[in-house]
Design a protein around this motif. Structure first.
Motif, PDB file in Angstrom:
ATOM      1  N   GLU A  32      31.076  44.977  39.766  1.00 23.08           N
ATOM      2  CA  GLU A  32      31.699  46.307  39.719  1.00 23.08           C
ATOM      3  C   GLU A  32      30.734  47.264  40.392  1.00 23.08           C
ATOM      4  O   GLU A  32      29.523  47.114  40.239  1.00 23.08           O
ATOM      5  N   ASN A  51      37.856  41.002  49.447  1.00 22.67           N
ATOM      6  CA  ASN A  51      38.798  41.632  48.512  1.00 22.67           C
ATOM      7  C   ASN A  51      38.063  42.428  47.442  1.00 22.67           C
ATOM      8  O   ASN A  51      38.463  43.536  47.092  1.00 22.67           O
ATOM      9  N   THR A  52      36.956  41.858  46.933  1.00 16.83           N
ATOM     10  CA  THR A  52      36.160  42.558  45.909  1.00 16.83           C
ATOM     11  C   THR A  52      35.676  43.895  46.461  1.00 16.83           C
ATOM     12  O   THR A  52      35.766  44.931  45.797  1.00 16.83           O
ATOM     13  N   LYS A 107      36.932  45.640  48.877  1.00 12.19           N
ATOM     14  CA  LYS A 107      38.043  46.560  49.117  1.00 12.19           C
ATOM     15  C   LYS A 107      38.552  47.157  47.798  1.00 12.19           C
ATOM     16  O   LYS A 107      38.826  48.356  47.712  1.00 12.19           O
ATOM     17  N   GLN A 108      38.613  46.307  46.786  1.00  6.42           N
ATOM     18  CA  GLN A 108      39.197  46.785  45.525  1.00  6.42           C
ATOM     19  C   GLN A 108      38.227  47.641  44.710  1.00  6.42           C
ATOM     20  O   GLN A 108      38.647  48.557  44.013  1.00  6.42           O
ATOM     21  N   ARG A 109      36.915  47.323  44.793  1.00  8.70           N
ATOM     22  CA  ARG A 109      36.001  47.990  43.858  1.00  8.70           C
ATOM     23  C   ARG A 109      34.895  48.803  44.518  1.00  8.70           C
ATOM     24  O   ARG A 109      34.089  49.402  43.832  1.00  8.70           O
ATOM     25  N   THR A 120      39.832  52.932  51.260  1.00  3.82           N
ATOM     26  CA  THR A 120      40.970  52.180  50.759  1.00  3.82           C
ATOM     27  C   THR A 120      41.817  51.722  51.946  1.00  3.82           C
ATOM     28  O   THR A 120      42.043  52.467  52.886  1.00  3.82           O
TER      29      THR A 120
END
Ligand SMILES: C[S@@+](CC[C@H](N)C(=O)[O-])C[C@H]1O[C@@H](n2cnc3c(N)ncnc32)[C@H](O)[C@@H]1O
Length: 388
Positions: A293, A326-327, A329-331, A376
């Protein structure tokens, strides 16, 4: 005080940040060359650069330079130097020759000829000569050959400067400390910003960042070649060490974070930090990077992911890297992310478009430092090169 010609080699690709560092330390006539930076300064500056440079691999002091054609010219050049003004015949010696496009057939033979010339000069003058010790020499002479010029240097560093003396455990493939520090400079990270390495290994980025945050001189805990040269000024050196101690500062809140999925890597990082008394400044945990995170809403992520990915190669990394993308991009929206890798297709593998790619050499391995500005929706649409 006389100005000396000095040369600081560095990992290729870091010449610009090294030049900036040398200027800030007081170097003049700073000029970039492939693989290093030439500058001028006093002998005291050579001590200062050894103590403070985070990016240089060594500091070499030029003693002679001339054109040459063959081994005899090299011998004559080395014999023309009054080495007895720099060191004593009872000290041990090592000579190293490096060359770019030299016409000489054997660099080994060139090395022998320079060593012979130094020893012959001593024998002529004082009847004694230094002995060779390639492992733990007291004095190192470096020779740099181009197609037509030969430069003789005394190495004022001794052991290379990336050996800071803080590593306690041996781990696989740690980054060289000066490469890590140079990469931090290329990212533009400043201690007020949050820093995170989610595949930290032995923690080189984290430890170098902590040293910077605390204003700690990277060479404060090691010996240098210049201490063995005739004319070494211990008082001048003591003054620089005292000044360095006074410049140490407590870092504010810890804003440096690292993790690795390997217990051994986490332990190695913690042990090095402990040895430096910096364990409170870096938060280290055992974690898979895919579960990371972001420790803040914005910051710098810098990492040196596992190596060995070639296009088409079957590897668990081929599934790991898209997930890592993906990690991010998402977090990690709002973060600037940097990866040092030899995989030239890395942006395709993690399916992100890089905003910058900087060529760098990790030893002999050609790498890129890829920059991704995470906003994003920055994941590429369509298949990645790895999937085609
Ligand atoms: C090339 S090494 C990093 C070396 C490090 N920069 C240093 O100076 O020591 C890559 C690291 O990534 C770690 N690693 C590999 N896959 C990982 C994952 N999924 N999550 C977290 N760490 C991972 C490995 O354990 C290894 O320590």
């Amino acid at each position: 005080m006389a100005l000396l010609s000095l040369f600081a080699p560095c990992p290729r690709g870091l010449e610009e940040p090294l030049a900036a560092e040398l200027k800030s330390l007081g170097g003049t006539d700073v000029a970039l060359l492939p693989g290093g930076v030439q500058f001028r300064g006093t002998i005291e500056l050579s001590y200062r650069v050894n103590l403070w440079s985070r990016i240089a691999s060594r500091v070499l002091l030029q003693v002679k330079r001339a054109e040459y054609q063959n081994e005899q010219d090299l011998y004559d050049l080395a014999r023309s130097v009054r080495w007895g003004g720099w060191f004593a015949p009872d000290q041990t010696l090592r000579v190293d020759v490096t060359a770019i496009r030299s016409p000489l057939r054997s660099l080994e033979f060139a090395t022998l000829r320079v060593k012979d010339a130094i020893c012959d000069r001593f024998r002529d003058e004082v009847g004694r000569r230094p002995t060779v010790d390639t492992r733990f020499p007291e004095i190192r002479v470096s020779v740099f050959l181009t197609q037509d010029s030969a430069t003789l240097y005394l190495d004022t560093s001794g052991e290379p400067l990336f050996k800071r003396g803080y590593r306690t455990d041996s781990v696989e493939a740690p980054l060289r400390e000066n490469l890590a520090a140079g990469i931090l400079a290329l990212t533009g990270w400043a201690p007020e910003e949050v820093l995170f390495d989610p595949m930290c290994g032995s923690g080189t980025f984290l430890i170098e960042a902590a040293l910077i945050a605390h204003g700690i001189a990277p060479g404060a805990n090691r010996a240098f070649g210049f201490e063995r040269l005739i004319g070494f000024e211990p008082r001048q050196w003591e003054r620089l060490l005292t000044e360095a101690k006074d410049l140490r500062r407590p870092a504010a809140q810890p804003s440096i974070y690292g993790s690795d999925r390997s217990e051994q890597a986490v332990t190695a990082t913690l042990n090095s930090l402990h040895g430096l008394g910096l364990e409170a400044s870096v938060k280290v945990s055992k974690m898979n990077a895919l579960h990371a995170e972001a420790p803040a809403t914005a910051g710098i992520l810098v990492s040196n992911p596992p190596y060995g990915v070639r296009i088409g190669e079957e590897s668990e990394l081929l599934t790991y890297f898209p997930q890592l993308g993906n990690t991010l991009k998402q977090r990690f929206a709002g973060w600037r992310c940097y990866f040092l890798t030899d995989a030239m297709n890395f942006p395709g593998l993690i399916r992100l478009r890089e905003s910058r790619r900087t060529p760098l050499f990790n030893g002999a391995i050609e790498c890129r430092l890829f920059e991704f500005r995470m906003v994003t929706g920055s994941v590429k649409k369509g298949p990645s090169p790895a999937e085609r």
